[in-house]
Design a protein around this motif. Structure first.
Motif, mmCIF file in Angstrom:
data_model
loop_
_atom_site.group_PDB
_atom_site.id
_atom_site.type_symbol
_atom_site.label_atom_id
_atom_site.label_comp_id
_atom_site.label_asym_id
_atom_site.label_seq_id
_atom_site.Cartn_x
_atom_site.Cartn_y
_atom_site.Cartn_z
ATOM 1 N N ASP A 222 43.411 -10.155 8.322
ATOM 2 C CA ASP A 222 44.708 -10.075 8.999
ATOM 3 C C ASP A 222 44.496 -9.441 10.373
ATOM 4 N N LEU A 223 44.003 -10.240 11.303
ATOM 5 C CA LEU A 223 43.674 -9.724 12.639
ATOM 6 C C LEU A 223 44.871 -9.868 13.565
ATOM 7 N N ARG A 224 44.898 -9.009 14.594
ATOM 8 C CA ARG A 224 45.947 -9.102 15.607
ATOM 9 C C ARG A 224 45.295 -9.560 16.906
ATOM 10 N N ARG A 225 45.903 -10.526 17.546
ATOM 11 C CA ARG A 225 45.386 -10.954 18.850
ATOM 12 C C ARG A 225 46.094 -10.187 19.950
ATOM 13 N N ARG A 226 45.368 -9.845 21.002
ATOM 14 C CA ARG A 226 45.991 -9.154 22.135
ATOM 15 C C ARG A 226 47.085 -10.028 22.742
ATOM 16 N N PRO B 226 35.876 -4.759 9.155
ATOM 17 C CA PRO B 226 37.199 -5.340 8.860
ATOM 18 C C PRO B 226 37.141 -6.841 8.598
ATOM 19 N N ILE B 227 36.079 -7.504 9.062
ATOM 20 C CA ILE B 227 35.991 -8.957 8.890
ATOM 21 C C ILE B 227 35.430 -9.284 7.506
ATOM 22 N N GLY B 228 34.766 -8.296 6.903
ATOM 23 C CA GLY B 228 34.342 -8.453 5.507
ATOM 24 C C GLY B 228 33.127 -9.334 5.305
ATOM 25 N N THR B 229 32.301 -9.510 6.340
ATOM 26 C CA THR B 229 31.130 -10.384 6.191
ATOM 27 C C THR B 229 29.967 -9.608 5.569
ATOM 28 N N ASP B 230 29.062 -10.312 4.900
ATOM 29 C CA ASP B 230 27.818 -9.711 4.435
ATOM 30 C C ASP B 230 26.708 -10.759 4.576
ATOM 31 N N GLY C 39 46.978 -21.325 15.725
ATOM 32 C CA GLY C 39 46.754 -21.423 14.272
ATOM 33 C C GLY C 39 45.290 -21.523 13.886
ATOM 34 N N ARG C 40 44.394 -21.569 14.870
ATOM 35 C CA ARG C 40 42.959 -21.627 14.519
ATOM 36 C C ARG C 40 42.491 -20.285 13.990
ATOM 37 N N ARG C 41 41.767 -20.307 12.904
ATOM 38 C CA ARG C 41 41.126 -19.104 12.376
ATOM 39 C C ARG C 41 39.704 -19.443 11.964
ATOM 40 N N SER C 42 38.839 -18.458 12.058
ATOM 41 C CA SER C 42 37.482 -18.622 11.531
ATOM 42 C C SER C 42 37.560 -18.553 10.015
ATOM 43 N N VAL C 43 37.078 -19.601 9.369
ATOM 44 C CA VAL C 43 37.155 -19.686 7.910
ATOM 45 C C VAL C 43 35.752 -19.558 7.333
ATOM 46 N N ARG C 44 35.637 -18.780 6.258
ATOM 47 C CA ARG C 44 34.331 -18.560 5.628
ATOM 48 C C ARG C 44 34.291 -19.079 4.196
ATOM 49 N N GLN C 45 35.404 -19.650 3.736
ATOM 50 C CA GLN C 45 35.444 -20.255 2.390
ATOM 51 C C GLN C 45 35.854 -21.709 2.548
ATOM 52 N N THR D 171 36.807 -24.353 11.016
ATOM 53 C CA THR D 171 35.454 -24.099 11.515
ATOM 54 C C THR D 171 35.121 -22.621 11.351
ATOM 55 N N LEU D 172 33.845 -22.325 11.457
ATOM 56 C CA LEU D 172 33.385 -20.953 11.656
ATOM 57 C C LEU D 172 32.424 -20.992 12.828
ATOM 58 N N THR D 173 32.478 -19.966 13.660
ATOM 59 C CA THR D 173 31.500 -19.811 14.744
ATOM 60 C C THR D 173 30.454 -18.863 14.181
ATOM 61 N N HIS D 174 29.313 -19.390 13.760
ATOM 62 C CA HIS D 174 28.341 -18.571 13.036
ATOM 63 C C HIS D 174 27.064 -18.411 13.860
ATOM 64 N N THR D 175 26.633 -17.138 13.980
ATOM 65 C CA THR D 175 25.439 -16.839 14.786
ATOM 66 C C THR D 175 24.472 -15.992 13.965
ATOM 67 N N PRO D 176 23.730 -16.620 13.046
ATOM 68 C CA PRO D 176 22.726 -15.830 12.329
ATOM 69 C C PRO D 176 21.763 -15.225 13.350
ATOM 70 N N SER D 177 21.289 -14.024 13.057
ATOM 71 C CA SER D 177 20.508 -13.316 14.082
ATOM 72 C C SER D 177 19.176 -12.843 13.507
HETATM 73 C C1 LIG Z 1 30.012 -15.894 19.618
HETATM 74 C C2 LIG Z 1 30.600 -15.646 18.260
HETATM 75 C C3 LIG Z 1 29.766 -15.356 17.207
HETATM 76 C C4 LIG Z 1 30.286 -15.169 15.925
HETATM 77 N N1 LIG Z 1 29.437 -14.974 14.875
HETATM 78 C C5 LIG Z 1 29.930 -14.906 13.614
HETATM 79 C C6 LIG Z 1 29.048 -14.849 12.493
HETATM 80 O O1 LIG Z 1 27.823 -14.897 12.643
HETATM 81 N N2 LIG Z 1 29.589 -14.771 11.247
HETATM 82 C C7 LIG Z 1 30.943 -14.777 11.054
HETATM 83 O O2 LIG Z 1 31.370 -14.700 9.899
HETATM 84 N N3 LIG Z 1 31.811 -14.843 12.097
HETATM 85 C C8 LIG Z 1 31.328 -14.925 13.364
HETATM 86 N N4 LIG Z 1 32.196 -15.064 14.439
HETATM 87 C C9 LIG Z 1 33.644 -15.187 14.182
HETATM 88 C C10 LIG Z 1 34.421 -13.955 14.602
HETATM 89 O O3 LIG Z 1 34.241 -12.916 13.677
HETATM 90 C C11 LIG Z 1 35.906 -14.344 14.732
HETATM 91 O O4 LIG Z 1 36.046 -15.294 15.742
HETATM 92 C C12 LIG Z 1 36.794 -13.169 15.049
HETATM 93 O O5 LIG Z 1 36.759 -12.246 13.988
HETATM 94 C C13 LIG Z 1 38.244 -13.588 15.340
HETATM 95 O O6 LIG Z 1 38.782 -14.295 14.255
HETATM 96 P P1 LIG Z 1 39.371 -15.773 14.422
HETATM 97 O O7 LIG Z 1 38.241 -16.648 14.882
HETATM 98 O O8 LIG Z 1 39.866 -16.127 13.052
HETATM 99 O O9 LIG Z 1 40.454 -15.731 15.457
HETATM 100 C C14 LIG Z 1 31.688 -15.229 15.717
HETATM 101 C C15 LIG Z 1 32.521 -15.529 16.808
HETATM 102 C C16 LIG Z 1 31.992 -15.750 18.060
HETATM 103 C C17 LIG Z 1 32.902 -16.117 19.199
#
Ligand SMILES: Cc1cc2nc3c(=O)[nH]c(=O)nc-3n(C[C@H](O)[C@H](O)[C@H](O)COP(=O)(O)O)c2cc1C
Length: 227
Positions: A214-218, A115-119, A39-45, A174-180
């Motif tokens: 709406d992502l699909r996991r392997r 598809p992830i819709g980030t900007d 049930g974990r998802r990366s959330v941006r809001q 949470t979000l895993t965010h990696t600004p570059s």
């Molecule tokens: C190492 C890593 C870096 C990521 N960097 C970003 C990021 O900078 N911005 C963002 O919106 N999502 C980022 N993500 C999130 C991924 O887009 C997300 O994990 C993936 O689309 C799968 O979705 P889920 O986490 O909801 O399962 C990152 C994920 C990982 C593992």
């Protein structure tokens, strides 16, 4: 008598017998953990609702239990809740991301992100109540000498995985965010030269209107081979 004084145990070692479960309970616990992390998802809001500091402390304690190459524990976590500091981090991250999305990123990378819709906009960096900025420590300085750490990226990646699972277990997102690139984080957070930014993790509750792609996991068959 201390455990390490037990007869037959070498100095520096302690007996270790973690909990054991019946086969049925083992299966149930494995399935329950999968159900929880699935049930974990990366959330941006995010919602601005606060999260207690002691909760964040426990998530970081959980991360700090990760295995690490030669037990060097090559990580440092900066937990940021100060609104002014979050605003400076957002401003610097958005400047980098504007350049990334505006031409620095290769076309193929932008297509993968579509598809992830980030900007370039990163409002979650000021809205989430906490940002945990994770640093990796490539070496330690001991008596003025550099002492290398080992398998640093692998070790920190495992620690971050535990942190994300712990947050999910607590009902936080949470979000895993990696600004570059991420060099600005070392400056804003005044970290020493032996530490490099690894990831920024906004943590909190989702906004009421939060959506995720709406992502699909392997499936297991696609990611696992039995031999
Ligand atoms: C190492 C890593 C870096 C990521 N960097 C970003 C990021 O900078 N911005 C963002 O919106 N999502 C980022 N993500 C999130 C991924 O887009 C997300 O994990 C993936 O689309 C799968 O979705 P889920 O986490 O909801 O399962 C990152 C994920 C990982 C593992």
């Amino acid at each position: 008598m201390a455990m390490s004084d037990a007869v037959g145990v070498q100095p520096g070692f302690i007996p270790y017998q973690p909990e054991r479960y019946s086969p049925a309970e083992t299966a149930a616990r494995a399935a329950a953990f999968h159900e929880m992390v699935r049930g974990r998802r990366s959330v941006r809001q995010f919602s601005p609702e606060p999260v207690a500091r002691e909760v964040i402390a426990d998530l970081i304690r959980a991360a700090g239990t990760a295995p690490s190459g030669a037990h060097r524990q090559p990580w440092h976590f900066v937990a940021v809740s100060d609104p002014a500091l979050k605003a400076r981090i957002r401003e610097a991250a958005e400047a980098e991301e504007r350049a990334f999305y505006g031409g620095r990123a290769p076309q193929a990378w932008l297509e993968a992100l579509a598809p992830i819709g980030t900007d370039w906009r990163k409002p979650f960096l000021t809205i989430a109540p906490w940002l945990i900025v994770v640093f990796k420590r490539d070496y330690e300085v001991v008596d003025g000498e550099r002492r290398p750490n080992y398998y640093v990226c692998e070790s920190v990646g495992i620690a971050v995985g535990l942190l994300l699972a712990a947050a999910r277990q607590a009902g936080l997102v949470t979000l895993t965010h990696t600004p570059s690139p991420m060099g600005f984080l070392s400056r804003e957070l005044e970290r020493p030269r032996n530490e490099k930014p690894y990831v920024v993790i906004p943590i909190g509750y989702p906004a009421a209107e939060a959506v995720v792609p709406d992502l699909r996991r392997r499936a297991l068959e696609e990611i696992c081979t039995w031999r």
